[in-house]
Scaffold this active site. Structure first.
Site, PDB file in Angstrom:
ATOM      1  N   LYS A 188       0.651  -1.285  -0.340  1.00 29.07           N
ATOM      2  CA  LYS A 188      -0.194  -0.658  -0.425  1.00 29.07           C
ATOM      3  C   LYS A 188       1.117   1.577  -0.093  1.00 29.07           C
ATOM      4  CE  LYS A 188      -4.102  -0.140   2.058  1.00 29.07           C
ATOM      5  NZ  LYS A 188      -4.890   0.714   3.392  1.00 29.07           N
ATOM      6  N   LEU A 223     -17.181  10.453  10.173  1.00 27.49           N
ATOM      7  CA  LEU A 223     -16.898  10.598   7.734  1.00 27.49           C
ATOM      8  C   LEU A 223     -18.055  10.099   7.256  1.00 27.49           C
ATOM      9  CD1 LEU A 223     -12.822  10.958   7.328  1.00 27.49           C
ATOM     10  CD2 LEU A 223     -13.918  13.062   7.744  1.00 27.49           C
ATOM     11  N   LYS A 232     -19.197   9.096  19.488  1.00 28.62           N
ATOM     12  CA  LYS A 232     -19.705   8.260  18.155  1.00 28.62           C
ATOM     13  C   LYS A 232     -20.237   7.018  18.602  1.00 28.62           C
ATOM     14  CE  LYS A 232     -18.110   6.891  14.267  1.00 28.62           C
ATOM     15  NZ  LYS A 232     -17.396   6.817  13.044  1.00 28.62           N
ATOM     16  N   PHE A 253     -31.912  10.920   6.657  1.00 34.86           N
ATOM     17  CA  PHE A 253     -31.996   9.226   7.310  1.00 34.86           C
ATOM     18  C   PHE A 253     -32.828   9.221   7.668  1.00 34.86           C
ATOM     19  CE2 PHE A 253     -27.455   7.741   7.844  1.00 34.86           C
ATOM     20  CZ  PHE A 253     -26.972   8.935   7.012  1.00 34.86           C
ATOM     21  N   CYS A 310     -19.878   0.437   9.678  1.00 35.56           N
ATOM     22  CA  CYS A 310     -19.993   1.156  10.614  1.00 35.56           C
ATOM     23  C   CYS A 310     -20.539   0.905  11.401  1.00 35.56           C
ATOM     24  CB  CYS A 310     -20.115   2.684   9.836  1.00 35.56           C
ATOM     25  SG  CYS A 310     -18.410   2.956   9.642  1.00 35.56           S
TER      26      CYS A 310
HETATM   27  C1  UGA Z   1     -21.656   6.894   8.767  1.00 35.61           C
HETATM   28  C2  UGA Z   1     -22.069   7.637   9.486  1.00 35.61           C
HETATM   29  O1  UGA Z   1     -23.428   8.307   8.223  1.00 35.61           O
HETATM   30  C3  UGA Z   1     -21.139   8.239   9.535  1.00 35.61           C
HETATM   31  O2  UGA Z   1     -21.201   9.966  10.545  1.00 35.61           O
HETATM   32  C4  UGA Z   1     -19.447   7.764  10.469  1.00 35.61           C
HETATM   33  O3  UGA Z   1     -18.822   8.718  10.161  1.00 35.61           O
HETATM   34  C5  UGA Z   1     -19.547   6.496   9.677  1.00 35.61           C
HETATM   35  O4  UGA Z   1     -20.795   5.201   9.703  1.00 35.61           O
HETATM   36  C6  UGA Z   1     -18.270   5.942  10.247  1.00 35.61           C
HETATM   37  O5  UGA Z   1     -18.383   4.968  11.874  1.00 35.61           O
HETATM   38  O6  UGA Z   1     -17.449   5.866  10.399  1.00 35.61           O
HETATM   39  P1  UGA Z   1     -20.860   5.643   6.222  1.00 35.61           P
HETATM   40  O7  UGA Z   1     -21.009   3.973   6.497  1.00 35.61           O
HETATM   41  O8  UGA Z   1     -20.076   6.275   5.481  1.00 35.61           O
HETATM   42  O9  UGA Z   1     -21.191   6.421   7.259  1.00 35.61           O
HETATM   43  O10 UGA Z   1     -22.534   5.791   5.500  1.00 35.61           O
HETATM   44  P2  UGA Z   1     -23.863   6.202   5.856  1.00 35.61           P
HETATM   45  O11 UGA Z   1     -23.942   7.968   4.569  1.00 35.61           O
HETATM   46  O12 UGA Z   1     -23.806   6.626   7.013  1.00 35.61           O
HETATM   47  O13 UGA Z   1     -24.932   5.007   5.045  1.00 35.61           O
HETATM   48  C7  UGA Z   1     -24.704   3.974   5.865  1.00 35.61           C
HETATM   49  C8  UGA Z   1     -25.904   2.947   5.168  1.00 35.61           C
HETATM   50  O14 UGA Z   1     -27.651   3.500   5.447  1.00 35.61           O
HETATM   51  C9  UGA Z   1     -26.122   2.206   3.858  1.00 35.61           C
HETATM   52  O15 UGA Z   1     -26.330   1.756   3.288  1.00 35.61           O
HETATM   53  C10 UGA Z   1     -27.345   3.628   3.557  1.00 35.61           C
HETATM   54  O16 UGA Z   1     -27.624   2.942   2.027  1.00 35.61           O
HETATM   55  C11 UGA Z   1     -28.254   3.689   4.230  1.00 35.61           C
HETATM   56  N1  UGA Z   1     -28.897   4.029   4.897  1.00 35.61           N
HETATM   57  C12 UGA Z   1     -28.592   5.751   4.541  1.00 35.61           C
HETATM   58  C13 UGA Z   1     -30.554   4.374   4.703  1.00 35.61           C
HETATM   59  O17 UGA Z   1     -30.867   3.128   4.237  1.00 35.61           O
HETATM   60  N2  UGA Z   1     -31.116   5.074   4.152  1.00 35.61           N
HETATM   61  C14 UGA Z   1     -31.076   6.697   4.722  1.00 35.61           C
HETATM   62  O18 UGA Z   1     -31.631   7.444   4.955  1.00 35.61           O
HETATM   63  C15 UGA Z   1     -29.623   6.931   4.990  1.00 35.61           C
END
Ligand code: UGA
Length: 430
Positions: free
Chosen positions: A35, A153, A204, A249, A260
């Site tokens: 990497k 993030l 968190k 959300f 996550c």
């Molecule tokens: C999530 C959090 O949103 C971040 O703030 C956090 O930093 C991150 O985890 C982490 O812990 O590192 P992430 O996993 O990148 O971020 O993705 P999200 O955008 O939160 O989506 C998570 C899941 O929920 C996805 O499968 C998405 O499709 C789903 N989702 C999201 C829904 O089904 N409905 C929604 O309204 C929103």
């Protein structure tokens, strides 16, 4: 300031690069020599919008360096960030062996006072263990301050989120490291909240679990909508206009996934249990999430009846839009479940196909989203990619042997789809 970041995954690489972009001098450390070699030669181990450009700019400016040697990183920095994986154990608890290992490596390398900052998502009370470990293994017997600085993030938007944070959380055991932490984050003009270390770690897990809860809540509402003939998007819009709730959300889906939410929920439930509290509410969030997938698979099999030998086109493999990440992807889980029933799949994803190929082996990978429907018995939308809204629907309808679409992300207007001649089944809408 002089910073080092241990771990060059999604979090570490974005953090290091964005710190360099703000003018700090950064060394990113990773124990994977391949990497490091890739990054040094200008390659990128992950896809994250805007990141490659920033890496290039900052390497050229001499502010961003890569090494596999932790000692080199520690020696050349005042503040050492830990951004290593914290994967789940089989029982839902967190495997903290990378955090422990890196704490020992940092301790062994330290010859002067350092601030050691944990960015990885960890259960409450981990910071105490990190501090203990560093003090125990530091031969030079120099001072250390351990700080918890969780990342918030979103993959696919990580650079944007880093540059414009809602808030920066700094968990400390004393005032000593606070000024340096404020200086590091000064360029971002974000509200900074200073807490004790346990509270920062809890923020968190509490935030991620709440977001997962919000999704499961709207997914449960989507079931009631299907049973009563209501429309979940209208309900979400109406609820979301209450500023205490908010519209974000509240998009019903075939379930949340990624590296996550599922992991953090399990970890939070487990640590709560260890502390003596049964967090039943979060267990329900998990149950609703897995049931949502079951319901979607059932919707497909009830419509197509026998799946054995059926050809199904699937749009989306990543766990969400804008990423190549397929870890705990609901789209991939869906594909695997359809395959298990004997369906043959034609699949497409703009970023995630290379990573998906290592897991989903028997599928036909198609390079154009408009070719996926060719000869299929049905088309499925599995990931919320905005570009799927631009699908040539007329062509898809003609290419399908029967014009059936299952939309696990409610990307299209149900009435319009029916008007176009589709049998269209989505989530929480008639
Ligand atoms: C999530 C959090 O949103 C971040 O703030 C956090 O930093 C991150 O985890 C982490 O812990 O590192 P992430 O996993 O990148 O971020 O993705 P999200 O955008 O939160 O989506 C998570 C899941 O929920 C996805 O499968 C998405 O499709 C789903 N989702 C999201 C829904 O089904 N409905 C929604 O309204 C929103």
């Amino acid at each position: 300031m002089k910073l080092s970041i241990i771990g060059t995954g999604y979090v570490g690489l974005v953090t290091g690069t964005c710190f360099a972009q703000a003018g700090h001098n950064v060394i990113c450390v990773d124990n994977d020599p391949n990497k490091v070699k890739l990054l040094k030669s200008g390659g990128m181990p992950i896809y994250e919008p805007g990141l490659d450009e920033l890496v290039r700019i900052n390497v050229k400016a001499g502010r961003l360096h890569f090494t596999h040697d932790t000692k080199e990183g520690v020696d050349n920095s005042d503040v050492v960030f830990i951004a290593v994986p914290t994967p789940p154990n089989a029982d839902g608890s967190v495997d903290l062996s990378f955090i422990e290992g890196v704490s020992r490596e940092i301790a062994a390398a330290m010859t002067s006072y350092k601030i050691v900052v944990d960015k990885s998502t960890v259960p409450v009370k981990t910071g105490e263990k990190v501090a203990e470990t560093i003090k125990r293994y530091c031969k030079a017997k120099v001072d250390v301050d351990v700080v918890s600085n969780p990342e918030f993030l979103r993959e696919g938007f990580a650079v944007e989120d880093f540059m414009k944070p809602d808030r920066v959380v700094i968990g400390v055991a004393s005032e000593r490291p606070v000024a340096a932490m404020r200086e590091i984050y000064a360029p971002y003009n974000a509200p900074i909240i200073v807490t004790d270390i346990n509270s920062a770690e809890l923020i968190k897990h509490a935030a991620n679990s709440f977001l997962a809860l919000k999704i499961s809540y709207i997914n449960a509402i989507s079931v009631i909508c299907e049973m009563s003939g209501a429309n979940v998007q209208d309900v979400a819009n109406g609820m979301g206009m209450d500023i205490r709730i908010g519209r974000k959300f509240l998009d019903a889906s075939l379930g949340f996934g990624g590296s996550c939410f599922p992991k953090d929920l399990s970890a939070f439930i487990t640590i709560s249990q260890e502390l003596g509290y049964n967090f039943g509410l979060l267990k329900e969030v998990q149950r609703i999430n897995s049931e949502q997938m079951d319901r979607f698979v059932k919707k497909i099999s009830e419509t197509l009846w026998v799946l054995k030998g059926k050809k199904i086109g699937v749009l989306g493999l990543a766990f969400k839009q804008n990423t190549d990440d397929v870890r705990m992807s609901p789209a991939l889980e869906l594909c695997q479940r359809l395959q298990k029933e004997g369906a043959q799949l034609r699949v497409y994803d703009p970023q995630a196909m290379e990573k998906a190929k290592t897991i989903l082996k028997e599928a036909t990978y198609v390079s154009d989203m408009n070719d996926v429907a060719e000869g299929c018995d049905a088309l499925v939308i599995a990931t919320e990619l905005p570009q799927f809204k631009k699908l040539d629907l007329e062509r898809a309808r003609k290419a399908l042997t029967h014009p059936i679409m299952f939309d696990g992300r409610n990307l299209f207007d149900a009435k319009e789809m029916e008007h176009l001649g589709f049998i269209y089944k989505s989530i929480g809408r008639r």
